[in-house]
Design an enzyme around this catalytic site. Structure first.
Site, short mmCIF file in Angstrom:
data_model
loop_
_atom_site.label_atom_id
_atom_site.label_comp_id
_atom_site.label_asym_id
_atom_site.label_seq_id
_atom_site.Cartn_x
_atom_site.Cartn_y
_atom_site.Cartn_z
N CYS A 189 0.83 -1.21 0.00
CA CYS A 189 0.00 0.00 0.00
C CYS A 189 0.86 1.27 0.00
CB CYS A 189 -1.00 -0.04 1.16
SG CYS A 189 -2.37 1.11 0.93
N HIS A 220 -3.89 -5.34 0.76
CA HIS A 220 -3.34 -5.64 2.09
C HIS A 220 -3.28 -7.15 2.36
CE1 HIS A 220 -2.68 -1.67 3.94
NE2 HIS A 220 -3.57 -1.30 3.03
N GLU A 267 -1.53 -8.78 4.32
CA GLU A 267 -1.30 -9.16 5.74
C GLU A 267 -2.59 -9.48 6.48
OE1 GLU A 267 -1.23 -6.13 4.59
OE2 GLU A 267 -2.18 -4.77 6.02
#
Ligand code: MN
Length: 254
Positions: free
Chosen positions: A110, A214, A216
């Site tokens: 990002c 994202h 994660e």
């Protein structure tokens, strides 16, 4: 084989006098789940000591967060610019430059992806809805693990190899995006509206992957394709470490 150490760039939160520094725990879990040791790197380290901090790491994870100061890509801020942190910008830019020169593997997420593009000479849309409107909402305010739009990985890319499929419905939390892609990068994933969702470095000797979504957020899902990105970073870090060990041995002999 011991686990490689992955530096994770941290943010600063809170009010003056009550500030904290750290990373969203999902970044640390993702690195850990992939077999790496997460090391949190706060901006307090500063640009002048960035190389010293990076020397403790075999890989680097540049994380999401504030908007970059537009001065870094030759513009002044519009009304759509959100929170910025110039100290964080300076530290992470130094970290990335050091990683580039020592070829430490980098996964940039990002804001981290945008930072990589800007350091290499690219530019950003300061606000997608205002400057590049499309039918696709890249910042719906959904839950972090909620999958909201597709990204298509391009053939031959590290992103495709890491994720294991060419079309993935993933999450999206960005109002900015890559405008002009830096010359040292090539796009490796696109959204349906053409927004660049991933790019990789052109130098084969340096493992460099940036993604706009994202990954994660999916560390709890054992089958999530996004987990492959962290596995690929950790694998690249192990390889970088063996390359460096070999080089040190050759230098000692030579
Ligand atoms: Mn998106």
């Amino acid at each position: 084989m011991t686990a490689p150490r992955i530096g994770i760039s941290a943010r600063v939160t809170g009010e003056l006098g009550r500030q904290h520094t750290g990373v969203h725990i999902d970044y640390a879990h993702s690195v850990s789940a992939a077999g790496g040791v997460p090391l949190v790197l706060p901006p307090v380290i500063g640009p002048s000591a960035a190389a010293e901090a990076l020397a403790a790491c075999h890989g680097l994870l540049l994380t999401g967060g504030e908007d970059l100061l537009p001065e870094h890509y030759g513009l002044t801020g519009t009304e759509h610019l959100r929170d910025t942190d110039g100290d964080r910008d300076a530290f992470e830019m130094a970290l990335f430059r050091d990683a580039r020169s020592s070829r430490v593997p980098v996964l940039a997420i990002c804001r981290g992806f945008q930072l990589v593009n800007v350091v290499l000479g690219g530019t950003l849309w300061q606000d997608l809805p205002a400057q590049r409107p499309s039918d696709l909402d890249h910042d719906k305010g959904s839950e972090w693990h909620e999958r909201t739009h597709h990204v298509r990985m391009l053939p031959g890319s590290l992103a495709l190899a890491a994720m294991g499929r060419d079309l993935v419905l993933t999450n999206s939390f960005h109002h900015q995006a890559i405008r002009d892609l830096a010359q040292g990068l090539h796009a490796t994933a696109l959204a349906d509206d053409g927004v660049i969702e991933a790019a990789e470095g052109n130098d084969d000797r340096h493992w460099l992957v940036g993604v706009q979504w994202h990954p994660e957020s999916f560390w709890r899902e054992s089958e999530a394709p996004e987990r492959g990105l962290f596995k690929a970073l950790v694998d690249a870090a192990v390889e970088w470490r063996s390359g460096r060990a070999l080089q040190l041995t050759e230098n000692a002999i030579g």
